[in-house]
Design an enzyme around this catalytic site. Structure first.
Site, PDB file in Angstrom:
ATOM      1  CB  THR A  57     -47.107 -36.633  17.016  1.00 22.31           C
ATOM      2  OG1 THR A  57     -46.752 -36.436  18.384  1.00 22.31           O
ATOM      3  CG2 THR A  57     -46.632 -35.451  16.182  1.00 22.31           C
ATOM      4  CE  LYS A  94     -51.389 -32.881  25.876  1.00 23.45           C
ATOM      5  NZ  LYS A  94     -51.219 -33.115  24.415  1.00 23.45           N
ATOM      6  CG  HIS A 152     -43.366 -27.028  18.937  1.00 22.58           C
ATOM      7  ND1 HIS A 152     -43.489 -28.262  18.354  1.00 22.58           N
ATOM      8  CD2 HIS A 152     -42.172 -26.539  18.542  1.00 22.58           C
ATOM      9  CE1 HIS A 152     -42.398 -28.516  17.640  1.00 22.58           C
ATOM     10  NE2 HIS A 152     -41.589 -27.486  17.736  1.00 22.58           N
ATOM     11  CE  LYS A 164     -45.681 -40.983  17.790  1.00 25.20           C
ATOM     12  NZ  LYS A 164     -45.163 -40.436  19.059  1.00 25.20           N
ATOM     13  CE  LYS A 205     -54.332 -37.420  23.918  1.00 29.71           C
ATOM     14  NZ  LYS A 205     -53.964 -36.740  22.669  1.00 29.71           N
ATOM     15  NE  ARG A 206     -46.375 -34.671  30.951  1.00 29.82           N
ATOM     16  CZ  ARG A 206     -45.235 -34.066  31.286  1.00 29.82           C
ATOM     17  NH1 ARG A 206     -44.132 -34.326  30.626  1.00 29.82           N
ATOM     18  NH2 ARG A 206     -45.196 -33.231  32.301  1.00 29.82           N
TER      19      ARG A 206
END
Length: 750
Positions: free
Chosen positions: A585, A483, A286, A589, A477-478
């Site tokens: 992911t 990120k 992952h 969405k 998101k986290r």
């Protein structure tokens, strides 16, 4: 246990799928169950007759927050798809007493509080004490002529709790079985000491702590003993359960299969066990971030699982034998490929163990799988290329469209029927409506309604007023450096400075929302949250700006908040440094729910652009090749800082206390990181990001053109159903055929 299980059993089950994960991020269950059982209208009516409001009832349910983010939510989507595709699949994990912490923002800082989600009980679970299993820890090994014994162990019992997983309108109900740790009755009492009875009973907590709490780290390895205990606990309990079920089945009771291993010579039974392991196990990777890969210190293993360490050494011995026979004299390759890492203190490289022990290894988006083969697992790919596959992630359209966005699902169904819910590729048919005025209007109308509803929700819960006619620009998101929430912050500051410079210009108004939890021990991530809230305090209270720019930190982002925010979003921020986000992911969405994406060529964004058409996403920034080239020549942040005036201004404002006048040096660590040791090259993508955001603003002023791009995105999102993902796992790794056949209903006369 569940009525529909009888149907499955007669359904000639030969192959069972076991999905083992430390995380299942399920969210709420009530509405999902009603949707999958086609009971929503009946329940709404019945509840209304009782003088109650269904939505009010739904809001009372606690999230099952047994996950951190993408990986845990993926497991939940997969359970839904496996049941909906008629696979005899079981999800196995841990029933954490406390899931991911609840996040409160206090004076701009994240504060964690325990998630006591079981406080009022959990109506969806059923304890199964009859299937309790012992799990052993510690002890020592004894080597005898007739084999090895693991003795003097401490025993913890694993108590299973079953939760039903209904398929979408096919009368199939699968099971998620979560293990809870229980001390045995005799715990600590046999080796009694004077007056030790009370203490012995109190010490039962030590054993039961195994399932107490979810480790709140996303994409980060923290080598704690309790975590290794959790990992072994779920594996040992699950394997015993699998073998018990196998032996009880027709398949397992055939004499030829029920080989009694004890009657075999040691080496033969070892080979047999290892062969079974390889043929039955598959490994999904992952992440490629080195700090996320598990490397367990050997002495911890030695203490906790002494026999398993011996077995790992034997697995490694055979593995190294094979490597050296294929690559004679290549000692450096042997060192790189060993399951045991030398240096400092020796460690077990768990990813290497997974690869050697599995018949298939996969990444979770095409670009990620390519990176695995080219870099992280290059040596293993060269030795066993047939093992490596790609399975691009997906999301369940039941929760992430039908349930969270009924308005959009309805508008789609009016044009192409309802079959798309089972077969999301049918959304391609919407390309025929890209110039249909009425359809364009309907899509825009649904988005506006969702925005109004979310605006009301934010006002009710957080007392913030927002302009529903502004662009809802969302990054949820986290919180993690890779990120690049910081890149988003730099755009906010730049946009703010431009408004201040030319207050009379026609600016496209935006409400920028950022949400997500930071791991409690991740200092930089917590500072990033503080920076976002600080920017908000300045921007939101500046009368010159008015409602042309608002900055909102979305508190306590979780599955249930995602279900409200995503349908209301116009712009989805997917801005990780190329090569760092394995798949993503959330990106899928947003695409399915009518937002446009601004993003880098990373993870599944690459495939999203391919499906919707390049021109229908806002792609910017370095590609993986550019990042590699920059690593080779060296990334120099100050070159960008000195060359780009707006970037320099923004950094100087952060560094000089413009956003923290009471503590001017509050953000010195962040500035220092960005200037001197930024692994994720925020400044390198700044210029292109700002230019790309200008294009976004320009297009938003042309609502019809914007909505046409939205339609192209929705029409291209079919690939990103987890039904497609699971069908590929089933056919290409598990060797089973998915089916859309319905089973007879339990009350069917048939």
């Amino acid at each position: 246990g569940h009525p529909a299980l009888k149907n499955i059993i007669s359904h000639s089950v030969t192959f069972r799928v076991y999905y083992i994960s430390l995380e299942f991020y399920m969210g709420r269950t009530l509405q999902n169950t009603m949707v999958n059982l086609a009971l929503e209208n009946a329940c709404d009516e019945a509840v209304y007759q009782l003088g109650l409001d269904m939505e009010e009832l739904q809001e009372m349910e606690e999230d099952a927050g047994l996950g951190n983010g993408g990986l845990g939510r993926l497991a939940a989507c997969f359970l839904d798809s496996m049941a909906s595709l008629g696979l005899a699949a079981y999800g196995y994990g841990i029933r954490y007493e406390f899931g991911i912490f609840n996040q409160k923002i206090s004076n701009g800082w994240q504060v964690e509080e325990a998630d006591d989600w079981l406080r009022y009980g959990n109506p969806w679970e059923k304890a199964r004490p009859e299937y309790m299993r012992p799990v052993h820890f510690y002890g020592r090994t004894e080597h005898h002529p007739d084999g090895v014994k693991w003795v003097d162990t401490q025993v913890v019992l694993a108590l299973p709790y079953d939760t039903p997983v209904p398929g979408y309108r096919n009368n199939i109900v699968n099971t998620m079985r979560l293990w809870s740790a229980k001390a045995p009755c005799e715990f600590n009492l046999k080796d009694f000491n004077v007056g030790g009875y009370i203490q012995a009973v109190l010490d039962r907590n030590l054993a039961e702590n195994i399932s107490r709490v979810l480790y709140p780290n996303d994409n980060f390895f923290e080598g704690k003993e309790l975590r290794l205990k959790q990992e072994y606990f779920v594996v040992a309990a699950t394997l015993q359960d699998i073998i018990r079920r196998f032996k009880a089945s027709k398949f397992g009771s055939r004499d030829i299969v029920r080989t009694d291993f004890s009657s075999l010579p040691d080496k033969v039974s070892q080979l047999c066990a290892w062969d079974i392991c390889n043929k039955t196990c598959a490994y999904t990777n992952h992440t490629v971030l080195p700090e996320a890969l598990e490397r367990w210190p050997i002495d911890l293993f030695q203490t906790l699982l002494p026999r398993h360490l011996e077995i790992i050494y034997e697995i490694n011995r055979r593995h190294m034998e094979r490597v050296s026979s294929l690559y004679p004299g290549d000692v450096d390759r042997m060192r790189r490929m060993s399951l045991i890492e030398e240096g400092g203190q020796k460690r077990v490289n768990m990813a290497h163990l997974c690869i050697v022990g599995s018949h298939a290894v996969n990444g979770v988006a095409r670009i990620h799988s390519d990176i695995l083969k080219a870099t992280v697992f290059k040596d293993f790919y060269e030795m066993d290329p047939h093992k490596f596959q790609n399975k691009t992630n997906g999301i369940t359209p039941r929760r992430w469209l039908v349930m969270c966005n009924p308005g959009l699902a309805e508008v789609i169904a009016e044009r192409i029927g309802e079959d798309f819910i089972r077969d999301l590729d049918q959304l391609k048919k919407l390309r025929n409506f890209v110039n249909d005025e009425a359809f364009i209007r309907d899509i825009a109308k649904v988005k506006q309604e969702n925005k109004l509803k979310f605006a009301v929700h934010l006002e009710e819960h957080y007392k913030v007023k927002i302009n529903p006619n502004s662009m809802f620009d969302v990054q949820v998101k986290r919180i993690h450096e890779y990120k690049r929430q910081l890149l988003n912050c730099l755009h906010i500051i730049t946009f703010y400075n431009r408004i201040k410079k030319q207050p009379n210009k026609q600016w496209t108004p935006r409400t920028i929302m950022i949400g997500g939890k930071a791991a409690p021990g991740y200092h930089t991530a917590k500072m990033i949250i503080r920076l976002i809230t600080a920017i908000g305090e300045v921007v939101n209270n500046d009368p010159v700006v008015g409602d042309r720019l608002k900055v909102i930190f979305l508190e306590n982002y979780r599955v249930t908040l995602a279900e409200k925010a995503i349908p209301a979003s116009d712009l989805s921020e997917q801005i990780s440094t190329a090569g760092t986000e394995a798949s993503g992911t959330g990106n899928m969405k947003f695409m399915l729910n009518g937002a446009l994406t601004i993003g880098t060529m990373d993870g599944a964004n690459v495939e999203m652009a391919e499906e919707a058409g390049d021109g229908n996403l806002f792609i910017f920034g370095m590609r993986v090749e550019d990042v590699d080239a920059m690593d080779a020549k060296g990334y120099n942040a100050s070159e960008y800082y000195n060359r780009i005036p707006e970037l320099k201004q923004a950094i100087d404002q952060i560094a000089g206390g413009f956003f923290s006048p009471k503590q001017p040096d509050l953000f010195k660590d962040i500035v220092n990181m960005l200037m001197h040791h930024d692994r994720f090259k925020v400044f390198a993508d700044y210029e292109d990001y700002i230019k790309c955001q200008e294009k976004v603003s320009a297009l938003y002023m042309k609502p019809k053109e914007w909505t046409k791009k939205v339609i192209h995105n929705i029409a291209g999102s079919g690939k990103f159903s987890s039904d497609r993902t699971i069908s590929q796992y089933a056919r290409e790794i598990w060797g089973v055929e998915p089916t859309l056949e319905k089973l007879a209903a339990p009350d069917d006369p048939k």
